[in-house]
Write an enzyme that holds these catalytic residues in place. Structure first.
Site, PDB file in Angstrom:
ATOM      1  N   LYS A  18      -0.278  82.222  29.235  1.00 57.94           N
ATOM      2  CA  LYS A  18      -1.677  82.450  29.641  1.00 57.94           C
ATOM      3  C   LYS A  18      -2.309  81.154  30.131  1.00 57.94           C
ATOM      4  CE  LYS A  18      -3.906  80.235  26.090  1.00 57.94           C
ATOM      5  NZ  LYS A  18      -4.573  78.963  26.286  1.00 57.94           N
ATOM      6  N   ASP A 145      -4.775  83.348  19.833  1.00 56.95           N
ATOM      7  CA  ASP A 145      -4.394  83.803  21.172  1.00 56.95           C
ATOM      8  C   ASP A 145      -3.426  84.982  21.136  1.00 56.95           C
ATOM      9  OD1 ASP A 145      -5.810  81.695  22.325  1.00 56.95           O
ATOM     10  OD2 ASP A 145      -4.044  80.392  22.430  1.00 56.95           O
TER      11      ASP A 145
HETATM   12  O1  C5P Z   1      -5.544  80.202  15.840  1.00 55.70           O
HETATM   13  P1  C5P Z   1      -4.530  79.151  16.061  1.00 55.70           P
HETATM   14  O2  C5P Z   1      -3.599  78.990  14.894  1.00 55.70           O
HETATM   15  O3  C5P Z   1      -3.789  79.285  17.351  1.00 55.70           O
HETATM   16  O4  C5P Z   1      -5.345  77.776  16.180  1.00 55.70           O
HETATM   17  C1  C5P Z   1      -4.715  76.535  16.104  1.00 55.70           C
HETATM   18  C2  C5P Z   1      -5.755  75.470  15.792  1.00 55.70           C
HETATM   19  O5  C5P Z   1      -6.645  75.302  16.916  1.00 55.70           O
HETATM   20  C3  C5P Z   1      -6.655  75.759  14.619  1.00 55.70           C
HETATM   21  O6  C5P Z   1      -6.097  75.339  13.411  1.00 55.70           O
HETATM   22  C4  C5P Z   1      -7.922  74.987  14.964  1.00 55.70           C
HETATM   23  O7  C5P Z   1      -7.763  73.626  14.649  1.00 55.70           O
HETATM   24  C5  C5P Z   1      -7.981  75.080  16.476  1.00 55.70           C
HETATM   25  N1  C5P Z   1      -8.843  76.170  16.964  1.00 55.70           N
HETATM   26  C6  C5P Z   1     -10.217  76.050  16.840  1.00 55.70           C
HETATM   27  N2  C5P Z   1     -11.022  77.056  17.302  1.00 55.70           N
HETATM   28  C7  C5P Z   1     -10.491  78.148  17.888  1.00 55.70           C
HETATM   29  C8  C5P Z   1      -9.096  78.285  18.039  1.00 55.70           C
HETATM   30  C9  C5P Z   1      -8.294  77.270  17.561  1.00 55.70           C
HETATM   31  O8  C5P Z   1     -10.731  75.061  16.318  1.00 55.70           O
HETATM   32  N3  C5P Z   1     -11.307  79.092  18.358  1.00 55.70           N
END
Ligand code: C5P
Length: 315
Positions: A18, A145
């Site tokens: 993406k 995502d």
């Molecule tokens: O949700 P995911 O595990 O992919 O997110 C990875 C990291 O990216 C999170 O631990 C956070 O630090 C950051 N993040 C964030 N805000 C979001 C998505 C991700 O701060 N909306």
């Protein structure tokens, strides 16, 4: 005779990468995540995940972008499969084989894509036939995502990115992605974004009318002008060469350029197929980028690759 469901011995799922056409980031929430207003587009750069029944849980990672990807329980595809098993009382272990074309730690959601693919593949292998909302719920628990990679296309994301809504988007877009040999850590980029904005008011994000109008028009130039990413300054602050790559692509005729997600991949939009070819050649020849990939968007989300079935001939 009863018609018992036949469960296959292996299932392969193809899943796209993406790009965020718009990524607006609000102030950090109490749980550390940031509220987002984003527009995702799935693009034709694919990983493949094959799952097969096995005596024990295991995972292997192959393909051009496999270097540095963990082949153990910490891999997002393995975590997604284990969660799906736990939530549905499945005790049958699987071997997962992940074939990587999507750059690692590149801001194109490669790990999340593999998780989405593992969910769709295991759902079929175990004969669960879960509803889309049930799969999306597990997907959201695995990563922000992941739900988008299940559906693909072009969609708006809110919450921490996991709440999806359809957007009206016309046309096919031609992308050139400039890859970097180094990766960026997503949490580090969000933290740098907070640091750069400290002391300034940061509002709750909402999608821009310019982006919605551009998508409705189906016009590459309009979309190129509307591309934006609040994490871009943070990614450039951590890796200044990203700024040079952006300048180079725009100089070589891209109608727009933006850091993809948390970077360091830079996504360039070209006017058409020919311009994308020219841009890819110019970027490669300039030596400004490590590697380039062309793709189009939107692309379908995680989907099962049909296997060839034995044909029975009449005697
Ligand atoms: O949700 P995911 O595990 O992919 O997110 C990875 C990291 O990216 C999170 O631990 C956070 O630090 C950051 N993040 C964030 N805000 C979001 C998505 C991700 O701060 N909306």
């Amino acid at each position: 005779m009863t018609s018992a469901a036949v469960t296959p011995s292996s299932v392969t799922v193809r899943v796209p990468a993406k790009v965020n056409l718009e990524l607006l980031v609000g102030p950090p929430r109490e749980d550390g995540y940031h509220p987002l207003a984003t527009v995702y587009q799935a693009v034709t750069l694919f990983d493949e995940v094959t799952v097969r029944t096995a005596a024990e849980w295991s995972i292997s990672v192959v393909g051009p972008q496999s270097v540095g990807v963990p082949a153990d329980d910490t891999n997002l595809a393995a975590r997604a499969a284990r969660r799906l098993a736990a939530a549905n009382g499945v005790v049958q272990p699987v071997h997962l084989r992940v074939r990587k074309e999507i750059p690692v730690a590149g801001g194109m959601a490669g790990g999340s894509a593999d998780a989405a693919a593992a969910l769709v593949a295991c759902d079929q292998l175990w004969g669960l036939s879960l509803s889309r909302p049930a799969l999306e719920k597990i997907a959201a628990d695995v990563g922000s995502d992941v739900p988008f990679l299940l559906s693909g296309g072009t969609a708006m994301g809110s919450g921490r990115g996991e709440v999806l809504a359809p957007v009206l988007a016309k046309g096919t877009y031609h992308w050139v992605f400039a890859l970097s040999e180094k990766g960026l850590s997503t949490p580090a980029v969000y933290a740098e974004c907070d640091r750069l904005r400290s002391g300034r008011p940061v509002h709750q994000p909402s999608p821009s009318p310019e982006m919605m109008t551009a998508l409705r028009s189906g016009n590459a130039r309009a979309l190129g002008e509307a591309l934006s990413n609040d994490l871009q300054a943070a990614a450039i602050s951590l890796m200044p060469e990203i700024g040079d790559v952006l300048d180079a692509g725009l100089e070589f005729g891209a109608v727009g350029g933006v850091v993809s997600g948390s970077g360091p991949t830079v996504a360039f939009l070209a006017e058409d197929h020919e311009s994308a070819l020219d841009l890819a050649v110019s970027l490669t020849a300039s030596g400004a980028v490590q590697d380039v990939r062309r793709a189009t968007g939107p692309a379908h989300g995680a989907h099962v690759v049909p296997t060839s079935r034995p044909v029975s001939w009449p005697t």
